[in-house]
Write a protein that holds these residues in place. Structure first.
Motif, PDB file in Angstrom:
ATOM      1  N   UNK A 309     -10.234  -1.496  -3.860  1.00 28.15           N
ATOM      2  CA  UNK A 309     -11.284  -1.208  -4.929  1.00 28.15           C
ATOM      3  C   UNK A 309     -11.194  -2.388  -5.976  1.00 28.15           C
ATOM      4  N   UNK A 310     -10.717  -3.389  -5.586  1.00 25.90           N
ATOM      5  CA  UNK A 310     -10.369  -4.602  -6.657  1.00 25.90           C
ATOM      6  C   UNK A 310     -10.214  -5.827  -5.842  1.00 25.90           C
ATOM      7  N   UNK A 311     -10.258  -6.975  -6.639  1.00 25.17           N
ATOM      8  CA  UNK A 311      -9.658  -8.256  -6.025  1.00 25.17           C
ATOM      9  C   UNK A 311      -8.142  -8.034  -6.429  1.00 25.17           C
ATOM     10  N   UNK A 312      -7.273  -8.405  -5.370  1.00 33.36           N
ATOM     11  CA  UNK A 312      -5.846  -8.414  -5.712  1.00 33.36           C
ATOM     12  C   UNK A 312      -5.230  -9.748  -5.190  1.00 33.36           C
ATOM     13  N   UNK A 313      -5.095 -10.639  -6.006  1.00 34.42           N
ATOM     14  CA  UNK A 313      -4.376 -12.280  -5.759  1.00 34.42           C
ATOM     15  C   UNK A 313      -3.211 -12.145  -4.922  1.00 34.42           C
ATOM     16  N   UNK A 314      -2.306 -11.266  -5.160  1.00 35.67           N
ATOM     17  CA  UNK A 314      -1.099 -11.065  -4.602  1.00 35.67           C
ATOM     18  C   UNK A 314      -0.616  -9.517  -4.598  1.00 35.67           C
ATOM     19  N   UNK A 315      -0.521  -8.957  -3.328  1.00 35.48           N
ATOM     20  CA  UNK A 315      -0.494  -7.663  -3.171  1.00 35.48           C
ATOM     21  C   UNK A 315       1.131  -7.330  -3.548  1.00 35.48           C
ATOM     22  N   UNK A 316       1.367  -6.359  -4.343  1.00 34.93           N
ATOM     23  CA  UNK A 316       2.826  -5.999  -4.863  1.00 34.93           C
ATOM     24  C   UNK A 316       3.433  -5.498  -3.812  1.00 34.93           C
ATOM     25  N   UNK A 317       4.795  -5.118  -3.874  1.00 34.48           N
ATOM     26  CA  UNK A 317       5.846  -4.666  -2.877  1.00 34.48           C
ATOM     27  C   UNK A 317       5.473  -3.180  -2.968  1.00 34.48           C
ATOM     28  N   UNK A 318       4.849  -2.632  -1.989  1.00 32.74           N
ATOM     29  CA  UNK A 318       4.438  -1.110  -1.870  1.00 32.74           C
ATOM     30  C   UNK A 318       5.441  -0.392  -1.004  1.00 32.74           C
ATOM     31  N   UNK A 319       5.649   0.872  -1.367  1.00 37.91           N
ATOM     32  CA  UNK A 319       6.482   1.667  -0.961  1.00 37.91           C
ATOM     33  C   UNK A 319       5.628   2.557   0.179  1.00 37.91           C
ATOM     34  N   UNK A 320       5.486   1.989   1.061  1.00 39.83           N
ATOM     35  CA  UNK A 320       4.490   2.513   2.064  1.00 39.83           C
ATOM     36  C   UNK A 320       4.804   3.939   2.726  1.00 39.83           C
ATOM     37  N   UNK A 321       4.161   4.956   2.736  1.00 42.70           N
ATOM     38  CA  UNK A 321       4.269   6.169   3.359  1.00 42.70           C
ATOM     39  C   UNK A 321       4.267   5.861   4.860  1.00 42.70           C
ATOM     40  N   UNK A 322       5.146   6.694   5.728  1.00 41.10           N
ATOM     41  CA  UNK A 322       5.022   6.859   7.079  1.00 41.10           C
ATOM     42  C   UNK A 322       3.694   7.038   7.502  1.00 41.10           C
ATOM     43  N   UNK A 323       2.517   7.749   6.818  1.00 40.11           N
ATOM     44  CA  UNK A 323       1.383   7.897   7.393  1.00 40.11           C
ATOM     45  C   UNK A 323       0.357   6.903   7.112  1.00 40.11           C
ATOM     46  N   UNK A 324       0.817   5.726   6.589  1.00 45.63           N
ATOM     47  CA  UNK A 324      -0.170   4.550   6.516  1.00 45.63           C
ATOM     48  C   UNK A 324       0.093   3.425   7.407  1.00 45.63           C
ATOM     49  N   UNK A 325      -0.562   2.892   8.086  1.00 39.66           N
ATOM     50  CA  UNK A 325      -0.521   1.712   9.006  1.00 39.66           C
ATOM     51  C   UNK A 325      -1.721   0.466   8.551  1.00 39.66           C
ATOM     52  N   UNK A 326      -1.367  -0.611   9.170  1.00 40.32           N
ATOM     53  CA  UNK A 326      -2.334  -1.792   8.940  1.00 40.32           C
ATOM     54  C   UNK A 326      -1.868  -2.015   7.469  1.00 40.32           C
ATOM     55  N   UNK A 327      -0.655  -2.141   7.140  1.00 40.19           N
ATOM     56  CA  UNK A 327      -0.150  -2.215   5.687  1.00 40.19           C
ATOM     57  C   UNK A 327      -0.212  -3.947   5.466  1.00 40.19           C
TER      58      UNK A 327
END
Length: 373
Positions: A309-327
């Motif tokens: 929903x915005x431009x992100x120049x550097x994606x931060x470290x995310x605490x990805x949940x198990x129900x997310x993919x294509x991270x």
């Protein structure tokens, strides 16, 4: 112990194919345009391809990439996903080097030519929106589409700029809800593995951008039988091989077929069986084998794409949940409207599964917002 068989995979996004290949016991060698964390973890080897909506997959980049991937292996064959709908000549070049595990280039060309596809539907008695090549004087009630386009981003209700690569054609706008059939063929017959309901995620200038899908589509028995009959008539008229998707618009008990995508598509994740693998079925069908019946899929499952929903120049470290993919990888960049990830949900009913992925998509964007503050 012998090394498991390797398969070459190429697509705009290869993660779902790579995951299904692993479940089937294959070694995935992947070329795709994202190189997200999941795909890198699944692939034995990976090459990231450049991508542009006006350029597509570049043959002069892909072919050397496939050679590099195959250098240390003897691949069983080549599996292709989204990104080859307007590339039958490229598939012909690949077929000269490796076995195609999927539809022949001639089948792609026939299904993705607006005129020949309309004629096929007419000959098989399957309703299809009126289609023309020349631009209507008045675009009201018409949609402009790019031959060989995918994902809905090429569909427009007006033409106010150059259409980019490929041939633009025009199709009468018709009402109805989008339903897709996942179909497995062996070149002589086909079986419907299931129906899913789909929805759009509109963006500026892209009102039909693909949003997600849920299975099962809650269809009356009469309509389900009619859609299955249409699939069977079409499958008897052309040699469909492997996984394919048939995209319909349904309204009450009537339907129209919009297109056939003759390759594994966007609903792999929600139709993946708990035992076995869709890619395993795909490869077996290339050998002529079809299951006696579709795999049993209890409950409901949904998947939706989360767009940035915005431009992100550097994606931060995310605490990805198990129900997310294509991270998205940390420190990668995304632009507004780019796919950020895919979220999944399982529930007793289709309505609950769709609501769950809607909530999870919002949670991902909220997490991103918090990480960026």
């Amino acid at each position: 112990m012998p090394e498991p068989a390797a398969v070459l995979i190429a697509a705009v996004s290869g993660r779902a194919l790579a995951a299904s290949a692993r479940r089937a016991g294959f070694v995935p060698l992947v070329a795709d345009c994202f190189g997200d964390d999941d795909t890198l973890a699944l692939a034995r080897a990976h090459v990231r391809l450049r991508w542009g909506a006006g350029r597509g997959i570049d043959p002069e980049e892909l072919l050397p990439a496939l050679e590099r991937l195959a250098a240390q292996h003897r691949p069983l064959g080549f599996v292709y996903g989204t990104g080859f709908e307007d590339r039958p000549k490229l598939l012909g070049r690949i077929a000269g080097r490796w076995r195609l595990l999927g539809n022949a280039p001639e089948t792609i060309a026939r299904l993705k030519h607006p005129g020949s596809f309309a004629a096929l539907c007419r000959d098989c008695g399957v309703a299809h929106p009126h289609t023309r090549i020349d631009r209507p004087a008045d675009m009201a009630g018409w949609l402009a589409k790019r031959a060989g386009g995918a994902g809905g981003t090429h569909v427009r209700s007006r033409i106010d700029r150059e259409a980019g690569r490929g041939t633009t054609y025009y199709q009468r706008r018709v009402s109805g809800s989008p339903v897709s059939a996942l179909v497995l063929g062996n070149g002589r017959a086909a079986i419907v593995l299931g129906f899913s309901a789909q929805w759009a995620s509109p963006a500026e200038g892209r009102p039909f951008r693909y949003g997600g899908a849920v299975r099962p589509a809650m269809l009356p028995a009469e309509l389900s039988a009619a859609l299955t009959g249409a699939v069977e008539r079409l499958a008897s008229a052309l040699p469909l091989i492997g996984l394919n998707s048939f995209d319909f618009l349904v309204e009450d008990n009537a339907f129209r077929l919009l297109e056939i995508n003759p390759r594994p598509g966007a609903t792999l994740d929600i139709f993946e069986p708990s035992a076995g693998s869709l890619l395993g079925l795909h490869v077996a069908s290339c050998e002529g084998a079809l299951p006696e019946q579709a795999p049993n899929l209890p409950g409901a499952a949904a998947a939706c794409i989360v767009y940035a929903d915005r431009d992100v120049g550097s994606v931060p470290v995310m605490d990805w949940p198990a129900w997310a993919a294509d991270r998205q990888s940390a420190a990668s960049s995304v632009r507004t409207g780019d796919p950020f990830c895919t979220v999944f949900g399982r529930a007793p009913t289709a309505a609950e599964a769709r609501q769950l992925v809607k909530q999870r998509a919002a949670a991902i964007l909220a997490m991103l917002d918090a990480r960026l503050k």
